[in-house]
Design an enzyme around this catalytic site. Structure first.
Site, mmCIF file in Angstrom:
data_model
loop_
_atom_site.group_PDB
_atom_site.id
_atom_site.type_symbol
_atom_site.label_atom_id
_atom_site.label_comp_id
_atom_site.label_asym_id
_atom_site.label_seq_id
_atom_site.Cartn_x
_atom_site.Cartn_y
_atom_site.Cartn_z
ATOM 1 N N SER A 4 66.869 57.360 18.185
ATOM 2 C CA SER A 4 66.444 58.467 17.334
ATOM 3 C C SER A 4 67.605 58.860 16.415
ATOM 4 O O SER A 4 68.068 58.038 15.625
ATOM 5 C CB SER A 4 65.950 59.628 18.202
ATOM 6 O OG SER A 4 65.222 60.556 17.424
ATOM 7 N N HIS A 15 57.668 57.518 20.811
ATOM 8 C CA HIS A 15 59.095 57.782 20.650
ATOM 9 C C HIS A 15 59.822 57.905 21.987
ATOM 10 O O HIS A 15 61.015 57.675 22.076
ATOM 11 C CB HIS A 15 59.267 59.071 19.840
ATOM 12 C CG HIS A 15 60.623 59.266 19.258
ATOM 13 N ND1 HIS A 15 61.159 58.441 18.302
ATOM 14 C CD2 HIS A 15 61.581 60.215 19.503
ATOM 15 C CE1 HIS A 15 62.359 58.859 17.969
ATOM 16 N NE2 HIS A 15 62.653 59.929 18.681
#
Length: 632
Positions: free
Chosen positions: A497, A606
């Site tokens: 991320s 994610h």
């Protein structure tokens, strides 16, 4: 710890105490590689520690228990045949649970009414012809008119908003009655809580007209009945959550962030504890200082004050905030991360983790903590060594080094966390342990931009994210490499991320320091992130600056400067950092003949490395270890 040892990592849910505080109930969830799923059950333990915990239920994944105020019932979530969580109720003194909800998309966030007769909760309400009883590919087209229409890990939200419901009266002898739907606005509603007399519910929601272009979440109260008209308690300028009534019902306490004049400045905001009169007669008051520790998780009102979790230099402490505000009193401190808690009957319990375990239930007392559980098994983690480095201008950077067995010198992996407003800290971290077991020294720190170090530390990267963060992590790496057991000639860099953003950035700007890189679920191109991410409509500006600066701040702009081998890991259904972020970097590297590989995980979002399918988590670890074995 080897990749398949994730089966030994357990997680304990937020505990719930009996009204007299003598018993605690909680769930224990573990990855199961045979089922390729997460399985778990409810457990019970006396809070005096007199006997070991005993298992209460045998569901596939029973979770989120909550004890009724009269002590008769324990409500919890159990998956139905469609693997959707439904509310069930279990007699506290033993017996079979029964189901009390049947929502097509499941439920969450249940709270008992003061008289123990009903439960308030949230459930997503799908548009007709969607999600339930229809093949996903055969649904009608979605008409999207607002910017906030989907969430990573969930999917589209504009056609299944989260609404507040109240069950019919709890009746173990009959069929569950129809629940009462309390809210119906085209908005996301947070988990509700009851007033002491049961006449009101309080919840957070963005029900205002400009909710599509700002980050405001207000606190609302309404009657627990169909057609109720919610009344706003807060002032339309905070992002509020976890509201709770005072003992007399006259005040609402909650957690909230300040959002700045444009109501969208989220960067480095230190979540505080706030209060407001229930009748809305005065604006909210902040009870904890802006520069103080960041509150996280839930808030609980007790007779003595407000109990909350706060981040502090890699730790998460349990504190009590006075009703009138002021300096919090630490209940659980030190080099630990408290994860959840409950207090009833004069007893406080908490789930607490440290560098040696993923969390156990303890009873909190003035003279320390008493262990109530010991679910950890099969692991002997390598110790974390605390370290503080300084940049060239003297700024301190705090973090840890974990060494493998043996004298070394060991190859080194520099890990960079996501967020950026997050923190590494005092908790057994599977990433660290897997790499250390494989022979790598793991270096990780909390550079500027991280949480847990104050308001200014979190906001110091605004407008220069890559440069400032790189300054800190490289200074920390230099300090770690002063230890001769670390091999400065064999160093790799990785992160996910925001950590993936920084890995790509460092590979381009400081690639001569490293042998190889692994960038995961990264933001690489801010402009396309703005248009494709579930948070892209509001995220880039406050952090990276105005659009004309985005190319300068994007790692992809400098991809032609990358000369070291790069492994790109991404999930096909990542809506936070969409897969095009990985694809664009991969194409940029490969079209100039550079050594690069891309590993894509089907069906994952994610959160793959934390909550993806167990088999995918193992496959990811194996690919990472293979890459490092080839290049370090």
């Amino acid at each position: 710890m080897r990749p398949s040892d994730i089966v030994h990592l357990h997680s304990i849910s937020a505990p719930t105490l009996s009204p007299d505080g003598t018993r605690a109930v909680f769930s224990v969830i573990r990855p199961d590689l045979e089922e390729d799923a997460y399985t778990g059950a409810l457990w019970s333990v006396p809070t005096d520690g007199s006997v070991p915990p005993r298992q209460l239920t045998r569901g596939v994944r029973d979770d989120a228990p909550t004890w009724s105020p009269d002590g008769r019932w324990i409500a919890f979530l159990r998956l139905d045949d469609d693997k959707r969580a439904q509310l069930h109720v279990l007699p506290a003194d033993g017996g079979e649970p029964w189901k009390v909800t049947d929502h097509p998309l499941g439920v969450s966030g249940a709270r008992w009414s003061p008289d123990s007769g009903r439960l308030a909760y949230t459930a997503r309400v799908p548009e007709p012809g969607r999600y339930a009883g229809v093949e996903p590919g055969k649904e009608p087209p979605r008409r999207i008119t607002g910017l906030k229409y989907r969430d990573d890990g969930l999917g589209f939200t504009n056609d299944r908003r989260s609404q507040v419901f109240v069950t019919a009266p709890i009746d173990p002898s009959g069929e569950p009655g129809e629940p009462v739907r309390v809210t119906d606005a085209d908005a996301e509603h947070g988990a509700p809580a009851w007033s002491p007399d049961g006449s009101l519910l309080v919840f957070s929601a963005a029900r205002h007209d400009t909710r599509d272009t700002d980050l405001v979440e207000d606190v609302w109260v309404c009657a627990p009945e169909a057609g109720a008209a919610p009344r706003r308690v807060t002032s339309g300028d905070l992002c509020a959550a976890s509201p709770r009534f005072s003992a007399d019902g006259a005040t609402v306490y909650f957690l909230a962030d300040v959002l700045g004049p444009d109501l969208n400045d989220f960067v480095g905001q230190t979540t505080g504890v706030w209060s407001a009169p229930t009748d809305g007669s005065a604006p909210p008051t902040r009870l904890t200082p802006e520069e103080g520790p960041r509150a996280t998780g839930k808030l609980q009102v007790t007779d003595e004050g407000l109990v909350a979790l706060v981040e502090n230099r890699g730790a998460v402490h349990l504190v009590r905030v006075p009703f009138e505000g002021g300096e919090p009193i630490t209940l659980v401190g030190g080099a630990v991360q408290a994860q959840s808690f409950d207090r009833r009957g004069g007893v406080t319990v908490a789930v607490v983790a440290d560098g040696a375990g993923s969390g156990e239930l303890v009873r909190v007392a003035e003279d320390g903590e008493q262990d109530l559980t010991s679910f950890a098994e099969g692991l002997d983690p390598r110790p974390m060594t605390e370290l503080t480095a300084h940049t060239s201008d003297g700024y301190p950077v705090h973090g840890w080094v974990t060494l493998p067995e043996g004298e070394g010198p060991h190859p080194v992996v520099l890990m960079i966390h996501g967020g950026p407003f997050a923190q590494y800290g005092w908790q057994l971290f599977d990433e660290t342990q897997v790499y250390a077991e494989a022979g790598y020294a793991v270096v990780m720190c909390n550079p500027r931009g991280s949480s847990g170090y104050g308001h200014e530390h979190g906001r110091a990267i605004i407008g220069s994210v890559g440069s400032v963060t790189a300054t800190d992590v490289l200074a920390f790496l230099d300090e770690a490499l002063r230890d001769e057991r670390l091999d400065a000639a064999r160093v790799g860099v990785m992160g996910g991320s925001h950590g993936g953003f920084m890995t790509t950035w460092i590979a381009a700007h400081h690639g001569d320091r490293f042998k190889a890189a692994i960038t995961e679920r990264a933001v690489n191109a801010i402009e396309s992130f703005h248009g494709s991410s579930d948070i892209g409509s509001f995220f880039p500006g406050p952090l990276y600056g105005p659009p004309e600066t985005w190319a300068k701040e994007s790692p992809l702009t400098y991809a032609d400067q990358i000369d070291l081998p790069v492994l790109i890991i991404h999930s096909e259904e990542d809506w936070r950092c969409p897969v095009e972020q990985a694809q664009r970097l991969f194409v940029s590297l490969r079209t100039r003949g550079h050594e690069a590989e891309m590993l894509l995980f089907p069906g994952e979002g994610h959160e793959l490395s934390r909550s993806g399918l167990p088999s995918h988590r193992v496959a990811r670890f194996e690919a990472i270890l293979d890459w490092w074995s080839r290049h370090l």
